[in-house]
Design a protein around this motif. Sequence first.
Motif, short mmCIF file in Angstrom:
data_model
loop_
_atom_site.label_atom_id
_atom_site.label_comp_id
_atom_site.label_asym_id
_atom_site.label_seq_id
_atom_site.Cartn_x
_atom_site.Cartn_y
_atom_site.Cartn_z
N GLY A 1 0.83 -1.19 0.00
CA GLY A 1 0.00 0.00 0.00
C GLY A 1 0.87 1.24 0.00
N PRO B 1 -3.58 -0.03 -2.24
CA PRO B 1 -4.56 0.71 -1.44
C PRO B 1 -3.92 1.91 -0.74
CG PRO B 1 -4.68 -1.65 -1.00
CD PRO B 1 -3.45 -1.43 -1.80
N TYR C 1 -3.40 4.33 2.46
CA TYR C 1 -3.44 4.45 3.92
C TYR C 1 -3.18 5.91 4.27
CZ TYR C 1 -3.10 -0.68 4.17
OH TYR C 1 -3.33 -2.03 4.05
N HIS D 1 -8.26 3.57 2.31
CA HIS D 1 -8.46 2.15 2.64
C HIS D 1 -8.36 1.92 4.14
CE1 HIS D 1 -8.25 -2.20 2.17
NE2 HIS D 1 -7.08 -2.24 2.76
N CYS D 2 -7.44 2.66 4.78
CA CYS D 2 -7.26 2.52 6.23
C CYS D 2 -6.71 3.81 6.80
CB CYS D 2 -6.30 1.37 6.54
SG CYS D 2 -5.91 1.20 8.31
N THR E 1 -13.58 1.29 4.87
CA THR E 1 -12.33 1.76 5.48
C THR E 1 -12.06 1.07 6.82
OG1 THR E 1 -12.65 3.92 4.46
CG2 THR E 1 -11.09 3.81 6.27
#
Length: 476
Positions: free
Chosen positions: A181, A217, A219, A237-238, A262
């Motif tokens: 990511g 993804p 972050y 995504h996070c 998320t």
Amino acid sequence: MNKQTHTLLVKNARLIDGLGNVYEDLQSIYIHEGQIVEIGHCTYPDHVPVLDVKGATVMPGLIDAHVHLQSVPGSVFRKDDESQLKTYRYHQLKSYLACGVTTVLDNAISPQMLGEFSQYLKSGGAGPRIFALAPAFYPPNGYLDNDMLTAFWGPHWQPAKTLTDVAVLFREYEGMDNVIGVKAMIESGFGKANIWPLLSGEIRNLIVDEARKRNLPLYVHAYKNREQEIGLDMGVHCFVHSGFIFKQPTNRFISRMKELGTYMTTTLSCTFDQMLVQFERERLDNPYLKLRVPGELLETARDDRAWDDYYDRFFKLSSPKWLPGFVIRSLPKVVNIEKSIRSCLNNASRAILTLYEAGIPIVAGTDASSWPAFPNFFHGTSMIREMELLYKIGIRPMDVISSATKIPARMMGLSDRIGTIEKGKYGDMIVVREDPLKNPTALESLMWTIKGGDARTPEAWMTDNSAKLSDVAFIS
């Protein structure tokens, strides 16, 4: 090159498989060449080493989803030289295994250090599986720029000022298959004041586009509500920290997180809780720490001068440039630091519980060791504390385990390899004497960490003892 493909039978286990199931009827787990091939009443060749855990609890190896491997706690105060830093860094890798952490996600690492750690593991060195978020983007004169990383961080990377910078940064990590990511720093300041510039909208859009092309993804580091909203606009995504130190998550915010799917990483341990050690020095006497943390690092965390040095640096870096130096130097004496930390910890904890109850996937991560000026954000042991804090705030014990196993594996796109004890997955698991579903400190009773079928006691991992299984009484 050592492929580290180990074969092992674990027998007489009380099994928590990471899927929410508990098997009390003494399971066997057969690991062949590093992978789980059978669970239950296993058949296996006569020559296979057997680890009889005699009714102890076996569960998946832990995943710390927020670490900074090249940073050594207290190194700025001690002024460690490069040789000392290298020794500590490799000690820290072993400490993760001695704490039951078999996989880590580094949230900001230079390409040089990521390559060095990867080669070390491929050559047979002891340490967890390492994955990374890279590049980690920050703006010129913003968070992480200038003196924040410090020379004691080791090699680092440049800020993203132009579109060309973004392309160059992506190129530096090309071909590294453990990059899963990218990370964007959306941070205007640690307090309520906005003192750092943010990545421009143009740069943010390019990061999103280039990450999408690479199937990486996004972050996001963001603490304040406005910056978290920017993260949501980017399709995060996070979130790599819980944030919410001033305001709690709104229903609208939670709905947007759900729409995007998320994740939320916790980082209660290092971001807040371990800052309280300066007021609770007795926590440094826990015998659990002695095996896993070098004595010099523990002494630094006991040293008032190290804490004073940290606060001098913290307030200097996080204060507006127009504030006079004498005012900045007086801040540690005027601010009620303990009260502020406890307030932030309580607010972040409450927000995590709210998100958990709303169905947002919660991921355990520590932020060890986020900045080498911090005296005590220890690698490995912080993960045990993180899980204890999640128990403490009211998350169900089985869900605490999931937050450090199944959920981060899914978030990282690695569910086919790690996170649960199932056929076909890596033989990564831990053995604990106490029941983690009843005792929040059960992980401190760690007996064995098994990485890819390589089973060692915490003591053996710390000494990198190649004798391993054959010398212990457990083996039949």
